[in-house]
Write an enzyme that holds these catalytic residues in place. Structure first.
Site, mmCIF file in Angstrom:
data_model
loop_
_atom_site.group_PDB
_atom_site.id
_atom_site.type_symbol
_atom_site.label_atom_id
_atom_site.label_comp_id
_atom_site.label_asym_id
_atom_site.label_seq_id
_atom_site.Cartn_x
_atom_site.Cartn_y
_atom_site.Cartn_z
ATOM 1 N N TRP A 236 4.410 -5.475 0.777
ATOM 2 C CA TRP A 236 4.106 -5.136 1.299
ATOM 3 C C TRP A 236 3.844 -5.821 3.056
ATOM 4 O O TRP A 236 3.135 -6.879 2.490
ATOM 5 C CB TRP A 236 2.057 -5.215 0.735
ATOM 6 C CG TRP A 236 2.158 -4.122 -0.130
ATOM 7 C CD1 TRP A 236 1.104 -4.360 -1.397
ATOM 8 C CD2 TRP A 236 3.013 -2.763 -1.104
ATOM 9 N NE1 TRP A 236 0.914 -3.541 -2.439
ATOM 10 C CE2 TRP A 236 2.248 -2.545 -1.951
ATOM 11 C CE3 TRP A 236 3.450 -2.258 -0.182
ATOM 12 C CZ2 TRP A 236 2.954 -1.785 -3.241
ATOM 13 C CZ3 TRP A 236 4.534 -1.334 -1.045
ATOM 14 C CH2 TRP A 236 4.002 -0.976 -2.210
ATOM 15 N N ASN B 37 4.703 3.441 1.487
ATOM 16 C CA ASN B 37 5.382 3.832 0.417
ATOM 17 C C ASN B 37 4.337 5.368 -0.082
ATOM 18 O O ASN B 37 3.033 5.255 -0.086
ATOM 19 C CB ASN B 37 4.060 2.424 -0.022
ATOM 20 C CG ASN B 37 3.460 2.688 -1.976
ATOM 21 O OD1 ASN B 37 5.172 2.988 -2.713
ATOM 22 N ND2 ASN B 37 3.007 2.782 -2.415
ATOM 23 N N GLU B 38 5.268 5.769 -0.784
ATOM 24 C CA GLU B 38 5.162 6.843 -1.308
ATOM 25 C C GLU B 38 3.972 7.801 -0.312
ATOM 26 O O GLU B 38 3.400 8.036 -1.028
ATOM 27 C CB GLU B 38 4.198 6.437 -2.788
ATOM 28 C CG GLU B 38 5.002 6.242 -3.327
ATOM 29 C CD GLU B 38 4.534 6.314 -4.959
ATOM 30 O OE1 GLU B 38 4.941 6.094 -6.091
ATOM 31 O OE2 GLU B 38 3.097 6.158 -5.026
ATOM 32 N N GLU C 180 11.276 2.129 -7.776
ATOM 33 C CA GLU C 180 9.911 1.639 -8.162
ATOM 34 C C GLU C 180 10.350 2.222 -9.765
ATOM 35 O O GLU C 180 10.395 3.966 -9.725
ATOM 36 C CB GLU C 180 8.692 2.928 -8.140
ATOM 37 C CG GLU C 180 7.910 1.648 -6.887
ATOM 38 C CD GLU C 180 6.746 2.438 -6.238
ATOM 39 O OE1 GLU C 180 6.104 2.653 -7.341
ATOM 40 O OE2 GLU C 180 6.163 1.466 -5.427
ATOM 41 N N TRP D 177 9.090 -2.145 -11.374
ATOM 42 C CA TRP D 177 7.430 -2.225 -11.145
ATOM 43 C C TRP D 177 6.623 -3.162 -12.855
ATOM 44 O O TRP D 177 6.848 -2.507 -13.484
ATOM 45 C CB TRP D 177 7.212 -0.957 -10.743
ATOM 46 C CG TRP D 177 5.241 -1.542 -10.043
ATOM 47 C CD1 TRP D 177 4.021 -1.200 -10.629
ATOM 48 C CD2 TRP D 177 5.333 -1.872 -8.955
ATOM 49 N NE1 TRP D 177 2.702 -1.303 -10.100
ATOM 50 C CE2 TRP D 177 3.207 -1.723 -8.876
ATOM 51 C CE3 TRP D 177 5.381 -1.837 -7.706
ATOM 52 C CZ2 TRP D 177 2.793 -1.792 -7.803
ATOM 53 C CZ3 TRP D 177 4.708 -1.403 -6.777
ATOM 54 C CH2 TRP D 177 3.213 -2.214 -6.687
#
Length: 459
Positions: free
Chosen positions: A16, A157-158, A275, A321
């Protein structure tokens, strides 16, 4: 961790450029950065470079409040001020059923959607991108935008903008991807850009039947239109049997192979399985649970990815992940943590070897003055031979692969055989290298242990 990853044949780590922990804020206010946190990221990048690891860096998180989508909306000067207490930062597991009452859930989802269309939110996001790509690493002296250690930027992210709460969400998210990918390319033309989405199709798409369940069509994503954007260099998908309640192996394989086919045939872009993982009981990370519950999910995922590579599809790699990195005393490994001593990690390293071999094996372009080395083995030897006819046949078939007849070219490749003396060599799944050393390189070439060499063959 980076040293062990490199030794295991892993090449990319995703992490991140934000935080989801209120104890360690990356941004303490809009555009105000915690220098200690930024120096920690500097160190991560410097260490990755030292170990030969590339980084895929995600700029913002959809799920957690701190430095995430919902905090940006609360920071906005053009969005309506919050009228309800914000949710606990623990909320945000990727599950459409959030455990809130209906009124609160609708309020939060509508507010969440503002991130993608609100003027101030867009400016805050751009400011964050600009600050990050122009950061000078305090350990290496390089600007982030000039650092080849960074493989790619991930927009979010997503990203989810749920159409059942805001009907315009699909169009809003599409526009946000177009604008923000172009902006990242403008301020940093040196790096790849991807979205970070799960790979869902919109409910009105003719491909919506491929979604894990019907709710996925309401998440605002559309795999084809989102990833067709000029500023997006490669597509991503995620695979979550637990979160999506899809535990059947058949779905997992269809999901990966189906989207790899679309990425190759329609988008003409590589795809990363960005992921995937398997949750274990919080008190049950015993050997039997790893073998019985987690390993089969990794095996099935890797099997589909390897099949896609052999069949010439666009899968460019996979990221599991997650690596167990016990940074905080007493924190434990969490539900998804994979440790190097687990049997799962053996599967990871075996898959890495396979992917390294197949992604290194690329027939030289016709116009290159390269040779065409393919593996040849028998009971006694493992070696490579220069067979130009193989590359000629390959490019004869694939000449139109970048046009609309990509699928036809791939199908023809599966059927083509080359006559070499008394042998017929099938092009399907054949590894081809530009040099003999590439073909014979241990681990990365045609054979895990390299070629066999004997003194009598030294000439």
């Amino acid at each position: 961790m980076f040293a062990r990853a490199g030794a295991a044949g892993l090449s990319v780590v995703r992490t991140w450029v934000h935080t989801n922990d209120p104890k360690f804020p990356f941004q303490t206010g809009p555009g105000v950065y915690n220098e200690q946190a930024f120096q920690a990221l500097d160190f991560v990048i410097a260490e990755a470079r030292r170990s030969g690891i590339k980084l895929l860096l995600s700029l913002v998180d959809n799920w957690k409040y701190y430095n995430g989508v919902d905090q940006y909306v609360d920071w906005s000067t053009t969005a309506e001020p919050r009228t309800q207490a914000r949710p606990s930062h623990d909320w945000g597991d990727p599950d459409p059923k959030r455990g809130q009452d209906a009124a609160q859930e609708l309020y939060e989802l509508r507010r969440h959607a503002l991130f993608f269309n609100d003027t101030s939110c867009r400016n805050l996001y751009k400011n964050h991108v600009y600050a990050v790509v122009n950061r000078r690493n305090t350990f290496t002296g390089r600007l982030y935008k000039d650092d080849p250690t960074i493989m790619a930027w991930e927009l979010l992210n997503e990203p989810r903008c749920e159409t059942w709460s805001v009907p315009q969400c699909e169009a809003i998210l599409q526009n946000w991807i177009e604008v923000m990918s172009a902006y990242v390319k403008e301020v940093d033309p040196n790096h790849l850009v991807t979205i970070g989405s799960e790979g869902f199709f919109g409910s009105s798409s003719s491909l919506a039947h491929m979604n894990p369940k019907s709710w996925a069509g309401d998440m605002g994503q559309d795999f084809v239109s989102n990833n067709a954007v000029k500023g997006i260099d490669f597509s991503t998908i995620h695979v979550w049997p637990d979160h999506w309640d899809r535990h059947d192996d058949e779905f997992q394989a269809k999901w990966i192979l189906g989207l790899a086919d679309i990425s190759a045939r329609v988008l003409h872009k590589p795809m990363v399985v960005e992921e995937f993982g398997k949750k274990l009981p919080i008190d049950g990370r015993h050997l039997d649970n790893i073998l019985r519950l987690r390993d089969p999910v990794f095996q099935e995922t890797y099997s589909a990815i390897e099949k896609s590579l052999v069949n010439g599809l666009a899968t460019g790699g996979s990221i599991f992940w997650r690596w167990d990195l016990p940074m905080f005393e007493g924190a434990g490994r969490g539900e998804y943590g994979v440790a190097p001593e687990d049997s799962t990690f053996d599967l990871v390293t075996q898959h890495a070897t396979f992917v390294n071999r197949w992604t290194t094996s690329q027939p030289p372009e016709r116009h290159c003055k390269c040779e065409c080395w393919i593996p040849h083995s028998d009971v006694f030897t493992r070696t490579c031979k220069n067979l130009p006819k193989v590359c000629d046949a390959y490019w004869e078939v694939m000449a139109g692969a970048n046009e609309l007849n990509y699928t036809a070219a791939l199908n023809a490749l599966q059927r083509t055989e080359v006559q070499l003396g008394h042998r017929l060599i099938a092009l399907r799944g054949l590894q081809v290298y530009g040099t003999k050393s590439d073909c014979c390189h241990p681990g990365l070439g045609a054979f895990p242990k390299g070629c066999t060499w004997y003194p009598s063959f030294s000439a």
